[in-house]
Write an enzyme that holds these catalytic residues in place. Sequence first.
Site, PDB file in Angstrom:
ATOM      1  N   CYS A 273     -17.941 -17.466  18.041  1.00  9.93           N
ATOM      2  CA  CYS A 273     -17.637 -16.142  18.625  1.00  9.93           C
ATOM      3  C   CYS A 273     -18.975 -15.520  19.005  1.00  9.93           C
ATOM      4  O   CYS A 273     -20.029 -16.152  18.915  1.00  9.93           O
ATOM      5  CB  CYS A 273     -16.866 -15.292  17.616  1.00  9.93           C
ATOM      6  SG  CYS A 273     -17.849 -14.848  16.202  1.00  9.93           S
TER       7      CYS A 273
ATOM      8  N   ARG B  30      -9.095  -5.092  16.271  1.00  8.85           N
ATOM      9  CA  ARG B  30      -8.941  -6.241  15.361  1.00  8.85           C
ATOM     10  C   ARG B  30      -9.122  -5.784  13.918  1.00  8.85           C
ATOM     11  O   ARG B  30      -8.556  -6.364  12.993  1.00  8.85           O
ATOM     12  CB  ARG B  30      -9.965  -7.326  15.681  1.00  8.85           C
ATOM     13  CG  ARG B  30      -9.719  -8.116  16.949  1.00  8.85           C
ATOM     14  CD  ARG B  30     -10.696  -9.257  17.050  1.00  8.85           C
ATOM     15  NE  ARG B  30     -10.833  -9.897  15.768  1.00  8.85           N
ATOM     16  CZ  ARG B  30     -11.981 -10.426  15.322  1.00  8.85           C
ATOM     17  NH1 ARG B  30     -13.062 -10.393  16.081  1.00  8.85           N
ATOM     18  NH2 ARG B  30     -12.047 -10.997  14.133  1.00  8.85           N
TER      19      ARG B  30
ATOM     20  N   LYS C  51      -9.141  -5.471   5.663  1.00  9.79           N
ATOM     21  CA  LYS C  51      -8.833  -6.574   6.583  1.00  9.79           C
ATOM     22  C   LYS C  51      -9.229  -7.906   5.958  1.00  9.79           C
ATOM     23  O   LYS C  51      -8.449  -8.859   5.947  1.00  9.79           O
ATOM     24  CB  LYS C  51      -9.597  -6.396   7.896  1.00  9.79           C
ATOM     25  CG  LYS C  51      -9.703  -7.653   8.760  1.00  9.79           C
ATOM     26  CD  LYS C  51     -10.396  -7.449  10.080  1.00  9.79           C
ATOM     27  CE  LYS C  51     -11.813  -7.838  10.097  1.00  9.79           C
ATOM     28  NZ  LYS C  51     -12.143  -9.262  10.155  1.00  9.79           N
ATOM     29  N   ASN C  52     -10.450  -7.970   5.415  1.00 14.19           N
ATOM     30  CA  ASN C  52     -10.975  -9.267   4.970  1.00 14.19           C
ATOM     31  C   ASN C  52     -10.438  -9.714   3.622  1.00 14.19           C
ATOM     32  O   ASN C  52     -10.670 -10.837   3.195  1.00 14.19           O
ATOM     33  CB  ASN C  52     -12.503  -9.254   4.993  1.00 14.19           C
ATOM     34  CG  ASN C  52     -13.020  -9.266   6.435  1.00 14.19           C
ATOM     35  OD1 ASN C  52     -12.244  -9.448   7.369  1.00 14.19           O
ATOM     36  ND2 ASN C  52     -14.301  -9.022   6.608  1.00 14.19           N
TER      37      ASN C  52
ATOM     38  N   ILE D 227     -17.564 -25.073  10.517  1.00 19.78           N
ATOM     39  CA  ILE D 227     -16.753 -25.131   9.286  1.00 19.78           C
ATOM     40  C   ILE D 227     -17.092 -26.379   8.461  1.00 19.78           C
ATOM     41  O   ILE D 227     -16.262 -26.883   7.698  1.00 19.78           O
ATOM     42  CB  ILE D 227     -15.242 -25.085   9.611  1.00 19.78           C
ATOM     43  CG1 ILE D 227     -14.838 -26.215  10.560  1.00 19.78           C
ATOM     44  CG2 ILE D 227     -14.821 -23.723  10.127  1.00 19.78           C
ATOM     45  CD1 ILE D 227     -13.329 -26.406  10.679  1.00 19.78           C
TER      46      ILE D 227
ATOM     47  N   ASP E 159     -21.738  -7.125   7.956  1.00 17.03           N
ATOM     48  CA  ASP E 159     -20.718  -6.394   8.727  1.00 17.03           C
ATOM     49  C   ASP E 159     -21.040  -4.912   8.870  1.00 17.03           C
ATOM     50  O   ASP E 159     -20.323  -4.194   9.556  1.00 17.03           O
ATOM     51  CB  ASP E 159     -19.339  -6.548   8.070  1.00 17.03           C
ATOM     52  CG  ASP E 159     -18.822  -7.964   8.202  1.00 17.03           C
ATOM     53  OD1 ASP E 159     -17.822  -8.306   7.551  1.00 17.03           O
ATOM     54  OD2 ASP E 159     -19.442  -8.758   8.938  1.00 17.03           O
TER      55      ASP E 159
ATOM     56  N   ARG F 123     -20.579 -20.394  14.047  1.00 17.22           N
ATOM     57  CA  ARG F 123     -19.603 -20.326  12.940  1.00 17.22           C
ATOM     58  C   ARG F 123     -18.924 -21.675  12.686  1.00 17.22           C
ATOM     59  O   ARG F 123     -17.716 -21.832  12.793  1.00 17.22           O
ATOM     60  CB  ARG F 123     -18.603 -19.211  13.207  1.00 17.22           C
ATOM     61  CG  ARG F 123     -19.338 -17.902  13.414  1.00 17.22           C
ATOM     62  CD  ARG F 123     -18.468 -16.731  13.479  1.00 17.22           C
ATOM     63  NE  ARG F 123     -17.952 -16.379  12.151  1.00 17.22           N
ATOM     64  CZ  ARG F 123     -17.144 -15.334  11.944  1.00 17.22           C
ATOM     65  NH1 ARG F 123     -16.782 -14.597  12.973  1.00 17.22           N
ATOM     66  NH2 ARG F 123     -16.694 -15.046  10.752  1.00 17.22           N
TER      67      ARG F 123
HETATM   68  C1  EPZ Z   1     -16.478 -13.687   6.474  1.00 23.05           C
HETATM   69  O1  EPZ Z   1     -16.635 -14.606   7.555  1.00 23.05           O
HETATM   70  C2  EPZ Z   1     -15.992 -12.377   7.092  1.00 23.05           C
HETATM   71  N1  EPZ Z   1     -14.717 -12.586   7.762  1.00 23.05           N
HETATM   72  C3  EPZ Z   1     -17.019 -11.869   8.111  1.00 23.05           C
HETATM   73  O2  EPZ Z   1     -16.555 -10.607   8.599  1.00 23.05           O
HETATM   74  C4  EPZ Z   1     -18.341 -11.659   7.386  1.00 23.05           C
HETATM   75  O3  EPZ Z   1     -19.323 -11.257   8.315  1.00 23.05           O
HETATM   76  C5  EPZ Z   1     -18.774 -12.985   6.717  1.00 23.05           C
HETATM   77  O4  EPZ Z   1     -17.733 -13.438   5.826  1.00 23.05           O
HETATM   78  C6  EPZ Z   1     -20.052 -12.811   5.903  1.00 23.05           C
HETATM   79  O5  EPZ Z   1     -19.858 -11.860   4.918  1.00 23.05           O
HETATM   80  C7  EPZ Z   1     -13.592 -12.566   7.023  1.00 23.05           C
HETATM   81  O6  EPZ Z   1     -13.633 -12.393   5.818  1.00 23.05           O
HETATM   82  C8  EPZ Z   1     -12.301 -12.760   7.762  1.00 23.05           C
HETATM   83  P1  EPZ Z   1     -19.287 -17.196   6.027  1.00 23.05           P
HETATM   84  P2  EPZ Z   1     -16.903 -16.192   7.234  1.00 23.05           P
HETATM   85  O7  EPZ Z   1     -18.549 -18.479   5.941  1.00 23.05           O
HETATM   86  O8  EPZ Z   1     -16.141 -16.586   6.039  1.00 23.05           O
HETATM   87  C9  EPZ Z   1     -22.355 -20.205   8.122  1.00 23.05           C
HETATM   88  C10 EPZ Z   1     -15.846  -9.046  10.219  1.00 23.05           C
HETATM   89  O9  EPZ Z   1     -16.445  -8.393  11.086  1.00 23.05           O
HETATM   90  N2  EPZ Z   1     -21.368 -21.262   7.831  1.00 23.05           N
HETATM   91  O10 EPZ Z   1     -19.722 -16.516   4.764  1.00 23.05           O
HETATM   92  O11 EPZ Z   1     -16.692 -16.942   8.487  1.00 23.05           O
HETATM   93  C11 EPZ Z   1     -21.848 -19.229   9.180  1.00 23.05           C
HETATM   94  O12 EPZ Z   1     -22.077 -19.742  10.485  1.00 23.05           O
HETATM   95  C12 EPZ Z   1     -16.206 -10.506   9.999  1.00 23.05           C
HETATM   96  O13 EPZ Z   1     -14.935  -8.589   9.489  1.00 23.05           O
HETATM   97  C13 EPZ Z   1     -21.693 -22.589   8.105  1.00 23.05           C
HETATM   98  O14 EPZ Z   1     -22.776 -22.899   8.587  1.00 23.05           O
HETATM   99  O15 EPZ Z   1     -18.465 -16.136   6.890  1.00 23.05           O
HETATM  100  C14 EPZ Z   1     -22.660 -17.984   8.894  1.00 23.05           C
HETATM  101  O16 EPZ Z   1     -23.929 -18.110   9.496  1.00 23.05           O
HETATM  102  C15 EPZ Z   1     -17.338 -10.968  10.915  1.00 23.05           C
HETATM  103  N3  EPZ Z   1     -20.773 -23.568   7.828  1.00 23.05           N
HETATM  104  C16 EPZ Z   1     -22.817 -18.015   7.363  1.00 23.05           C
HETATM  105  O17 EPZ Z   1     -22.545 -19.387   6.964  1.00 23.05           O
HETATM  106  C17 EPZ Z   1     -19.550 -23.270   7.279  1.00 23.05           C
HETATM  107  O18 EPZ Z   1     -18.760 -24.202   7.032  1.00 23.05           O
HETATM  108  C18 EPZ Z   1     -21.862 -17.078   6.623  1.00 23.05           C
HETATM  109  O19 EPZ Z   1     -20.556 -17.429   7.011  1.00 23.05           O
HETATM  110  C19 EPZ Z   1     -19.234 -21.913   7.019  1.00 23.05           C
HETATM  111  C20 EPZ Z   1     -20.168 -20.916   7.285  1.00 23.05           C
END
Ligand code: EPZ
Length: 424
Positions: A116, A400, A22-23, A123, A308, A121
């Site tokens: 969520c 999902r 998926k990811n 950006i 995850d 989360r």
């Molecule tokens: C990806 O989410 C995955 N989703 C998530 O899987 C996974 O848990 C996560 O990476 C961590 O490995 C997909 O790939 C679609 P991050 P992502 O940006 O990219 C903070 C699942 O169940 N952050 O690495 O959103 C954020 O809040 C899902 O398949 C900021 O603060 O994760 C988090 O605490 C759930 N500012 C941490 O960084 C930002 O601009 C890691 O988030 C971006 C992130």
Amino acid sequence: MSSIKVIGSGKLKGEIKIQGSKNAALPIIAATVLNKGVTILRNCPRILDVFHMINVLKELGCITNWEGSTLIVDTTTITSTKVSESSVQKMRSSILFLGALLGRNQEVSIAYPGGCSIGKRPIDYHLDSIKSMNVSQEFLGEDKSIIYCHTDKVMGSDIFLKFPSVGATQNVILTAVLAEGVTRIFNAAREPEVFELCNFLVSAGARICGKGTAFIEVEGVNRLHDVDYRLSPDRIVAGTYMAAVAAAGGEVILLDAPTRQIESVIRVLDKIGCSIKTTDEYMRISCNRRPLPYDMLKTQPYPGFPTDMQSQLMSVLCLANGKSTIVEEIFESRFQNVNELKKMGAMIAETENKAIVSGVMHLEGAQVIAHDLRAGAALVIAAVAAQGETIIREATSIERGYEDICRDFNSLGANVRYCSNNIL
Ligand code: EPZ
């Protein structure tokens, strides 16, 4: 909103083939926009999150169709650069169209993705990084919830990520592929899904080096070309079924399991008493004893233990013969399953991002709620290992990320059924 009914059935036995990742699929579907042509994506999982991303492609004027598990995407024509609020609210990964549309059309209008159940989360890493690539950003709408980014020309830049964010790394790469000049990403995410996005883009003509490392360099090119690409299997889906064997016992063969990508999960399961044999073709996991406790399980960026898989291991450790500690270092509220597992007789003490799990001899079936896709899958694991009947409400979130979790568990001898709420 559907529910899942599980009758605890003890040991698992059989074999299943692991679905496509998926990811890896989600960022690659966004990346197809960078090519004015046709992309063939093989081993693509037929899951809700992929269907949502396809809907965004259609909103943008693209044409898609399925041939079995092969998704064919024609992005020759883009008629819009607006990603609707409903799409982003339904699917946070739609935010990856930010980089892809900037790369293709030098402009994009997209709603802020909501938080969520696992965290806010934000950006900010995405926006701060892309701003430094000669991209101006305006926040439109009454509540400033629409981000409008535009530029005459995306310029390569040096990007220093405060945290190795998977999504931010992917969005920068998507923005950089057709930019002028070189973009260097420092402290890039090393997750296999970032590696795979780079693999896909290079096979479509992009110039990227350092994939899978913390330093990624993208040299902009003028265009990409059509590509026929096969997605890797889903490491988290594989880990989920491995955890189910650890919780319920038995012996299962996983065909097409991405063993090298889940080394950290294999090490933990080995330590709590599973025996795991891997070959290039399959992985065999068996567990015929009560799980051992795990002293300190911390979630980390790759190659550390994946967040995850945290909920799934919590379900397993609820049955261990001793006390385990789980620390969630990635998301601020990813312990929603604690209260649900307690309804099944688990003994868990939670403070902030730490959960102390005191194993019990067995769990009892109960009525529980799936708060997110991985928590939902973890409740199925607990229910299969429990005694009695469990009803898992709001189970649609599981779809999902899992093509058919009921089909998979039933093929291993479990008793897991979808059921609509009104017959409960
Ligand atoms: C990806 O989410 C995955 N989703 C998530 O899987 C996974 O848990 C996560 O990476 C961590 O490995 C997909 O790939 C679609 P991050 P992502 O940006 O990219 C903070 C699942 O169940 N952050 O690495 O959103 C954020 O809040 C899902 O398949 C900021 O603060 O994760 C988090 O605490 C759930 N500012 C941490 O960084 C930002 O601009 C890691 O988030 C971006 C992130």
